[in-house]
Every structure is written in structure tokens, then in C-alpha cells.
Motif scaffolding. Sequence first.
Motif, PDB file in Angstrom:
ATOM      1  N   ALA A 202       0.861  -1.352   0.008  1.00 45.09           N
ATOM      2  CA  ALA A 202      -0.154  -0.053  -0.014  1.00 45.09           C
ATOM      3  C   ALA A 202       0.886   1.257   0.091  1.00 45.09           C
ATOM      4  N   THR A 203       1.974   1.110   0.625  1.00 48.36           N
ATOM      5  CA  THR A 203       2.921   2.143   0.538  1.00 48.36           C
ATOM      6  C   THR A 203       3.618   2.559  -0.710  1.00 48.36           C
ATOM      7  N   PHE A 204       4.257   1.611  -1.052  1.00 49.67           N
ATOM      8  CA  PHE A 204       5.019   1.564  -2.343  1.00 49.67           C
ATOM      9  C   PHE A 204       4.501   1.276  -3.893  1.00 49.67           C
ATOM     10  N   ASP A 205       2.992   1.100  -3.734  1.00 53.17           N
ATOM     11  CA  ASP A 205       2.417   0.246  -4.965  1.00 53.17           C
ATOM     12  C   ASP A 205       2.613   0.939  -6.318  1.00 53.17           C
ATOM     13  N   THR A 206       2.868   1.947  -6.413  1.00 56.24           N
ATOM     14  CA  THR A 206       3.248   2.668  -7.703  1.00 56.24           C
ATOM     15  C   THR A 206       4.407   2.632  -8.193  1.00 56.24           C
ATOM     16  N   ARG A 207       5.522   2.631  -7.471  1.00 56.00           N
ATOM     17  CA  ARG A 207       6.964   2.143  -7.598  1.00 56.00           C
ATOM     18  C   ARG A 207       7.051   0.734  -8.109  1.00 56.00           C
ATOM     19  N   ILE A 208       6.443   0.001  -6.991  1.00 51.71           N
ATOM     20  CA  ILE A 208       6.652  -1.543  -7.357  1.00 51.71           C
ATOM     21  C   ILE A 208       6.100  -1.813  -8.818  1.00 51.71           C
ATOM     22  N   LEU A 209       4.904  -1.397  -9.157  1.00 56.31           N
ATOM     23  CA  LEU A 209       4.208  -1.782 -10.422  1.00 56.31           C
ATOM     24  C   LEU A 209       4.973  -1.303 -11.546  1.00 56.31           C
ATOM     25  N   THR A 210       5.567  -0.124 -11.430  1.00 51.54           N
ATOM     26  CA  THR A 210       6.374   0.420 -12.507  1.00 51.54           C
ATOM     27  C   THR A 210       7.325  -0.205 -12.676  1.00 51.54           C
ATOM     28  N   ALA A 211       8.004  -0.844 -11.684  1.00 54.90           N
ATOM     29  CA  ALA A 211       9.345  -1.779 -11.989  1.00 54.90           C
ATOM     30  C   ALA A 211       8.914  -3.170 -12.335  1.00 54.90           C
ATOM     31  N   LEU A 212       7.692  -3.357 -12.353  1.00 54.06           N
ATOM     32  CA  LEU A 212       7.335  -4.846 -12.796  1.00 54.06           C
ATOM     33  C   LEU A 212       6.661  -4.794 -14.106  1.00 54.06           C
TER      34      LEU A 212
END
Length: 467
Positions: free
Chosen positions: A120-130
Motif C-alpha cells: 500500500a505504501t509503495f504500490d506505484t513504484r513496485i508496479l512500474t518496476a514490474l
Amino acid sequence: MKNKTAEVDKIYLFEEMPIPQAVAKLALPAVIASMVTVLYNLADTMFVGMLNDPVEVSAITISSTISLLLIGVTNLCGAGGSSVLGRALGRRDYEAAKKSSATSIWLGIVIALIYSVVFATFDTRILTALGATEENITPTENYLFWTVILGAIPYVLHITLSYLVRTEGDSLRASIGTMTGCILNIILDPIFVLDFGLGMGAAGAGCATFISNCVACIYYFVVIARKKGHTFVNFLPKHIDISKPVLGDICSVGIPAAIQNFLNVLSMGLLNLLAAGYGTDVVAAIGIAYKIHMVPFQVTFGASSGVMALFSYNYGSRNYRRAKEAFRFTTVISVGFMVVVSAIMMIFAGGIVGAFIKDGAVIGHGEIFLKAFLIALPFQCLDFMGVGIYQAFGKGHLALFAAVIRKIILEISFLLILEKLWPCYGISLAQPAAEVVLCIITVIVVGRIFHRLESESAPSVVSDTTK
């Protein structure tokens, strides 16, 4: 009297029942439940695909990478806990059985909570990396809000409970719990996803999944409550044991199993990144093909998870020959079935992909991807049965070895190499190439394990398994 009869039946199942019957009793409900599970995963893709919007479908594809990480948590707690529980039951160490179940359940709850908060805290950065793009990141986040941020705990909890209930020999009830959640999800998907209902798209599929997992948890709570007095599966905090013989043993099996799924995420993320370079249509196609191939694969997963209780119990009771016969019988049946199913699905690959989306470009790509994934299935079957043996016997280091070989040394290497040799489509051949090599290694390693165990076992503990 009823409890005593149930206990006698359980001992007969694990120690004396003819191998084909014991495998059928444990594995068939697990196979059916696994098939239903993957059908509900396909339902998400199918109903979102009915929107004929590759962006929404690609959101489900990207989300599958995050979902694999959650499966890693269930492997840590479920596979690790069930291995310790099964071996404790085989030794008749019932106190250790209680501790292993309570510890694995609460471990799963705590890790799932941490996972949901971090995402929930880092969702945007995680999904962009994926591999998520501006085009599909919003529907991806909406789907994962329900399945991860809100849904991590009910998902991990109900899967962990199914592992533990099955390990006690109650494969039917364990499978009913899984199927209850899955069937409910399939019913809810069109209502939440499609325009005639709530029209939520990918987010609706996530919401349906969340509700279904909560219902599955409630089912297991009821089962455990009704079996009170003749089950070792419990939530009691007083049975939590963080000492090495319990938590350490759970982690020695569960952590390698979790790492295996982390490596799956790594290779899946790389696969999506490479596919993204060829456009949204390719991402959607490879996501559909991968989920279709998971339908027959679940036969392997269900069979190995179902008979894991038989492996671990007989390892704990030092009846190694019976464990070997169970492994041999299950593997032969599963591999033979997989060869036949893969051949049939290859013939109809284009039509099968077309059932999920009507976009011609996606169907064309998906047919080629699906055929490549199907080649891997018979080899995957033997490889995962080998992993089942490693986990059941408490040999987590071998499960980790197999995972590293499969994903890091073989599959990821093949992804990078084959993508250059055959642009776009070469990435789908990495999995079959890796599984063929690992299959050879598995035959050698498992053969050596059983040879050593049988040579060390006393004749008095070896029972007749040819009844």
C-alpha cells in the motif's frame, strides 16, 4: 467412540491402505480443488477479457506477479507448517503437531499484514518496476487494492488452513473449502466485472476474489471448531512456539518454498518486461496463455500437495519404502496424464485462446505462447513432485537448490538468450527448456535420496506396500 474411529481410519490411511487407494483419497480432492482454483483465476481473465479491452487484461497480467509473492507467503506457512505437522504425526508427537499448526497460522497472518502495508505504501513504484505503464497502472492498482491491500490476510490464511487440514488426512474437507471460495468467485465475477452488473472491470474481479477468500476462511473456522477434540489444527496463541524445533523447522522448509515463488516473480517480471517491449497485445496474450497452461498444471500441483501428507507422515514414521511407492505411483500417473492433455490442447490452442478475448492480434500471439508453455508441462510434473518430496522430508535446502537452478541458472538465462534468437516468441520457450534440464537433475537427486534412506532403514519398519 466417533473420535477413536476417526483416529484409527487416519492411521490406516497413512500406514496400511494400498498405495493407489491412499493416493486417490488424498490427491483426487486436492487435484479437483486445484483445478477449480485455476478456473477461478481464469474467470478473472475471461470476464475481464469480455470487455475486449487489452488494457484491462494486461492489468490482470501485471497483477499476477504480485499475486505470486503472496503465494510465496502461503508456501512459507502452508508448506512449511504442513511438513512439520505431517512428520510430527508420523512420530506420534502430538504436542509438536499442535505447536506447528498454531505457529504457522499466526506466522502467515503477521507476514500477510506486513506485505499488505508495504505494498500500500509503495504500490506505484513496485508496479512500474514490474512493467506497468501509464496506460494500465490505474486498473492494476484497482485490482490489487482488493486482492493485496485488503485481501492478503484472508488469502494467506485460507490457503494455510487448507494445507494443515489436508495434512491430517482430511483432504476432502480441505478441498471443499478451497472450492467453496473459488466457485463463489466465479459466480461473483460477471456481476462485479461486466457492464450489466456493477461494471467495475479489473477492480471488480479483485473485489470478487476478496469476498470469496473471506468466505473460505469462515468455512475453515467452522470445520476446525466442529472437529474440536480430534484435530491438532488450532489458533491458540499458547501453542505458538518460536524455538528452532518448531518455527525453525517450519522456516527451513517454508523459506526455500517462499524463495521459489520469489524467483517465480522475478522470472515473471522479466517475462512481462520483455513482452512489454512488443506492445500491450503481447502482454495480454502471454498473460492469457500462461493462465490457460496453469489449468492442466494444477493437476500436478494438486497431486503433489495432496500426497505430501503421505510422504511426510511415512518419513516421520521411517517407512521410506511406502513413501517411495507413493511417489512413484503418483508421478507415473500425473506425467502420463499431462502428456495426453498437452497434446490435445496444442491441437486446439488457437480456439482456446479465442475463448478469452476476441482481439485477433492477441489470439495470434497467444496461440504460439500457449503451445510453448504446453511443451513444459510433463517435465514440470516430475520436477514439482520432486519438490514435494524435498518439502515433505524437511529437506528445504534441496527445494531451494531446485528453485535456484530452475529460475536463476536456467529459466532467466534462457529468457535472455531465446528472446534474442527469436524476438517476441522466444521468451515463451525459456520455461520448457529449463524444465527439461531440471527434470534430469530431479530424477538423479530423488533417486539418491530414496536409495540412501532405504539402505539406512531397519527391516522391521518396512511394511508391505504392494497390497
